[in-house]
Design a protein around this motif. Sequence first.
Motif, PDB file in Angstrom:
ATOM      1  N   ALA A  45      61.261 -15.745 117.277  1.00  0.00           N
ATOM      2  CA  ALA A  45      60.564 -14.434 117.716  1.00  0.00           C
ATOM      3  C   ALA A  45      61.123 -13.236 117.329  1.00  0.00           C
ATOM      4  O   ALA A  45      60.651 -12.243 116.957  1.00  0.00           O
ATOM      5  CB  ALA A  45      59.690 -14.670 118.722  1.00  0.00           C
ATOM      6  N   SER A  46      62.645 -13.227 117.753  1.00  0.00           N
ATOM      7  CA  SER A  46      63.291 -12.231 117.647  1.00  0.00           C
ATOM      8  C   SER A  46      63.715 -11.642 116.196  1.00  0.00           C
ATOM      9  O   SER A  46      63.624 -10.778 115.561  1.00  0.00           O
ATOM     10  CB  SER A  46      64.720 -12.177 118.211  1.00  0.00           C
ATOM     11  N   ASP A  47      63.578 -13.034 115.337  1.00  0.00           N
ATOM     12  CA  ASP A  47      63.955 -12.840 113.835  1.00  0.00           C
ATOM     13  C   ASP A  47      62.577 -12.218 113.070  1.00  0.00           C
ATOM     14  O   ASP A  47      62.686 -11.275 112.323  1.00  0.00           O
ATOM     15  CB  ASP A  47      63.997 -14.216 113.117  1.00  0.00           C
ATOM     16  N   VAL A  48      61.480 -12.644 113.547  1.00  0.00           N
ATOM     17  CA  VAL A  48      60.117 -12.037 112.947  1.00  0.00           C
ATOM     18  C   VAL A  48      59.975 -10.621 113.505  1.00  0.00           C
ATOM     19  O   VAL A  48      59.800  -9.775 112.504  1.00  0.00           O
ATOM     20  CB  VAL A  48      58.958 -13.039 113.664  1.00  0.00           C
ATOM     21  N   ALA A  49      60.090 -10.625 114.824  1.00  0.00           N
ATOM     22  CA  ALA A  49      60.221  -8.997 115.161  1.00  0.00           C
ATOM     23  C   ALA A  49      61.190  -8.173 114.456  1.00  0.00           C
ATOM     24  O   ALA A  49      60.770  -6.972 114.200  1.00  0.00           O
ATOM     25  CB  ALA A  49      60.371  -8.819 116.717  1.00  0.00           C
ATOM     26  N   GLY A  50      62.502  -8.603 114.231  1.00  0.00           N
ATOM     27  CA  GLY A  50      63.328  -7.808 113.432  1.00  0.00           C
ATOM     28  C   GLY A  50      62.970  -7.341 112.158  1.00  0.00           C
ATOM     29  O   GLY A  50      63.538  -6.192 111.503  1.00  0.00           O
ATOM     30  N   LYS A  51      62.217  -8.091 111.634  1.00  0.00           N
ATOM     31  CA  LYS A  51      61.605  -7.828 110.281  1.00  0.00           C
ATOM     32  C   LYS A  51      60.458  -7.295 110.132  1.00  0.00           C
ATOM     33  O   LYS A  51      59.759  -7.018 109.014  1.00  0.00           O
ATOM     34  CB  LYS A  51      61.688  -9.298 109.411  1.00  0.00           C
ATOM     35  N   HIS A  52      59.906  -7.049 111.103  1.00  0.00           N
ATOM     36  CA  HIS A  52      58.512  -6.534 111.235  1.00  0.00           C
ATOM     37  C   HIS A  52      58.309  -5.123 110.700  1.00  0.00           C
ATOM     38  O   HIS A  52      59.299  -4.383 110.638  1.00  0.00           O
ATOM     39  CB  HIS A  52      57.888  -6.560 112.715  1.00  0.00           C
ATOM     40  N   ARG A  53      57.473  -5.078 109.947  1.00  0.00           N
ATOM     41  CA  ARG A  53      57.124  -3.570 109.086  1.00  0.00           C
ATOM     42  C   ARG A  53      56.628  -2.541 110.167  1.00  0.00           C
ATOM     43  O   ARG A  53      56.856  -1.219 109.918  1.00  0.00           O
ATOM     44  CB  ARG A  53      55.996  -3.659 108.195  1.00  0.00           C
ATOM     45  N   TRP A  54      56.051  -2.847 111.287  1.00  0.00           N
ATOM     46  CA  TRP A  54      55.883  -1.902 112.297  1.00  0.00           C
ATOM     47  C   TRP A  54      56.974  -1.621 113.317  1.00  0.00           C
ATOM     48  O   TRP A  54      57.357  -2.533 113.922  1.00  0.00           O
ATOM     49  CB  TRP A  54      54.554  -2.232 113.104  1.00  0.00           C
ATOM     50  N   PRO A  55      57.596  -0.360 113.431  1.00  0.00           N
ATOM     51  CA  PRO A  55      58.668  -0.022 114.261  1.00  0.00           C
ATOM     52  C   PRO A  55      58.354  -0.253 115.519  1.00  0.00           C
ATOM     53  O   PRO A  55      59.062  -0.790 116.347  1.00  0.00           O
ATOM     54  CB  PRO A  55      58.947   1.449 113.987  1.00  0.00           C
ATOM     55  N   PHE A  61      59.746  -5.247 121.129  1.00  0.00           N
ATOM     56  CA  PHE A  61      60.493  -6.648 121.215  1.00  0.00           C
ATOM     57  C   PHE A  61      61.971  -6.289 121.955  1.00  0.00           C
ATOM     58  O   PHE A  61      62.325  -7.062 122.958  1.00  0.00           O
ATOM     59  CB  PHE A  61      60.616  -7.301 119.942  1.00  0.00           C
ATOM     60  N   GLU A  62      62.760  -5.568 121.389  1.00  0.00           N
ATOM     61  CA  GLU A  62      64.242  -5.254 121.938  1.00  0.00           C
ATOM     62  C   GLU A  62      64.241  -4.810 123.213  1.00  0.00           C
ATOM     63  O   GLU A  62      64.887  -5.071 124.248  1.00  0.00           O
ATOM     64  CB  GLU A  62      64.603  -3.855 120.764  1.00  0.00           C
ATOM     65  N   LYS A  63      63.171  -4.019 123.719  1.00  0.00           N
ATOM     66  CA  LYS A  63      63.051  -3.474 124.976  1.00  0.00           C
ATOM     67  C   LYS A  63      62.605  -4.555 126.118  1.00  0.00           C
ATOM     68  O   LYS A  63      62.896  -4.638 127.141  1.00  0.00           O
ATOM     69  CB  LYS A  63      62.077  -2.119 125.295  1.00  0.00           C
ATOM     70  N   ILE A  64      61.588  -5.253 125.872  1.00  0.00           N
ATOM     71  CA  ILE A  64      61.070  -6.282 126.681  1.00  0.00           C
ATOM     72  C   ILE A  64      61.347  -7.449 126.854  1.00  0.00           C
ATOM     73  O   ILE A  64      61.743  -8.247 127.754  1.00  0.00           O
ATOM     74  CB  ILE A  64      59.471  -6.123 126.481  1.00  0.00           C
ATOM     75  N   VAL A  65      61.539  -8.050 125.552  1.00  0.00           N
ATOM     76  CA  VAL A  65      61.721  -9.632 125.503  1.00  0.00           C
ATOM     77  C   VAL A  65      63.613  -9.829 125.175  1.00  0.00           C
ATOM     78  O   VAL A  65      63.793 -10.569 125.811  1.00  0.00           O
ATOM     79  CB  VAL A  65      60.994 -10.089 124.080  1.00  0.00           C
ATOM     80  N   ALA A  66      63.969  -9.147 124.280  1.00  0.00           N
ATOM     81  CA  ALA A  66      65.435  -9.465 123.942  1.00  0.00           C
ATOM     82  C   ALA A  66      66.484  -9.451 125.155  1.00  0.00           C
ATOM     83  O   ALA A  66      67.277 -10.205 125.319  1.00  0.00           O
ATOM     84  CB  ALA A  66      65.875  -8.443 122.929  1.00  0.00           C
ATOM     85  N   PRO A  67      66.185  -8.444 126.142  1.00  0.00           N
ATOM     86  CA  PRO A  67      67.213  -8.408 127.312  1.00  0.00           C
ATOM     87  C   PRO A  67      66.852  -9.529 128.205  1.00  0.00           C
ATOM     88  O   PRO A  67      67.906  -9.700 128.928  1.00  0.00           O
ATOM     89  CB  PRO A  67      66.809  -7.327 128.099  1.00  0.00           C
ATOM     90  N   TYR A 107      50.543 -12.414 119.733  1.00  0.00           N
ATOM     91  CA  TYR A 107      50.847 -13.371 119.043  1.00  0.00           C
ATOM     92  C   TYR A 107      50.269 -13.033 117.313  1.00  0.00           C
ATOM     93  O   TYR A 107      51.218 -12.880 116.349  1.00  0.00           O
ATOM     94  CB  TYR A 107      50.439 -14.694 118.894  1.00  0.00           C
ATOM     95  N   LEU A 108      49.328 -12.359 117.340  1.00  0.00           N
ATOM     96  CA  LEU A 108      48.576 -11.961 116.060  1.00  0.00           C
ATOM     97  C   LEU A 108      49.262 -10.751 115.476  1.00  0.00           C
ATOM     98  O   LEU A 108      49.692 -10.461 114.312  1.00  0.00           O
ATOM     99  CB  LEU A 108      46.938 -11.366 116.510  1.00  0.00           C
ATOM    100  N   VAL A 109      49.576  -9.632 116.290  1.00  0.00           N
ATOM    101  CA  VAL A 109      50.460  -8.460 115.829  1.00  0.00           C
ATOM    102  C   VAL A 109      51.829  -8.946 115.589  1.00  0.00           C
ATOM    103  O   VAL A 109      52.484  -8.751 114.704  1.00  0.00           O
ATOM    104  CB  VAL A 109      50.511  -7.437 117.032  1.00  0.00           C
ATOM    105  N   LEU A 110      52.624  -9.977 116.369  1.00  0.00           N
ATOM    106  CA  LEU A 110      53.867 -10.260 116.052  1.00  0.00           C
ATOM    107  C   LEU A 110      54.072 -10.838 114.522  1.00  0.00           C
ATOM    108  O   LEU A 110      54.921 -10.671 113.799  1.00  0.00           O
ATOM    109  CB  LEU A 110      54.534 -11.215 117.008  1.00  0.00           C
ATOM    110  N   MET A 111      52.951 -11.820 114.223  1.00  0.00           N
ATOM    111  CA  MET A 111      53.048 -12.817 113.294  1.00  0.00           C
ATOM    112  C   MET A 111      52.159 -12.047 112.099  1.00  0.00           C
ATOM    113  O   MET A 111      51.474 -12.922 111.651  1.00  0.00           O
ATOM    114  CB  MET A 111      52.814 -14.125 113.701  1.00  0.00           C
TER     115      MET A 111
END
Length: 150
Positions: A45-55, A61-67, A107-111
């Motif tokens: 999911a981090s890889d998907v979020a990192g390449k996402h077109r929407w900032p 993801f970086e603020k909520i999930v990654a930590p 999930y829809l937004v992330l993917m």
Amino acid sequence: MRTIWLDGAQWLAVLRIGLGLWWLESWRHKDKKGWFERGTGIAWASDVAGKHRWPVVRSGFEKIVAPRPKAMAYVVVYAELALGLGLVTGLLTPVALIAGLLLNLLYLVLMIHDWAEQGQNAMMALSSFVALFAMSWQTWSLDHAIGLFL
């Protein structure tokens, strides 16, 4: 309302139970050892979020999930189990339907770029929406049996 074989409320219960079985299958086929010990699900999911077109997706993801990757892995995996059990048994059904709808929308937004996942998440979200607004817990549910959400 005219229906075949079952009445309308029973068909809505079938939809709710089928959606619950879909969540249970999502939980069943997850590699729990990979998710919990190796962090594969959150890493993907981090890889998907990192390449996402929407900032907003990347920063969220970086603020909520990654930590907290380990905790989030447990949240995701056991949320799917709880949703499945809640919908199949009809326990706290409106809560499960709203939570499932929100999870599917996340999930829809992330993917957003994965067409295969889009179809599944869109259909699960639609099923949750219909089951919620049609009050699908009126038949074949613990909620109905104990008098919740009448």
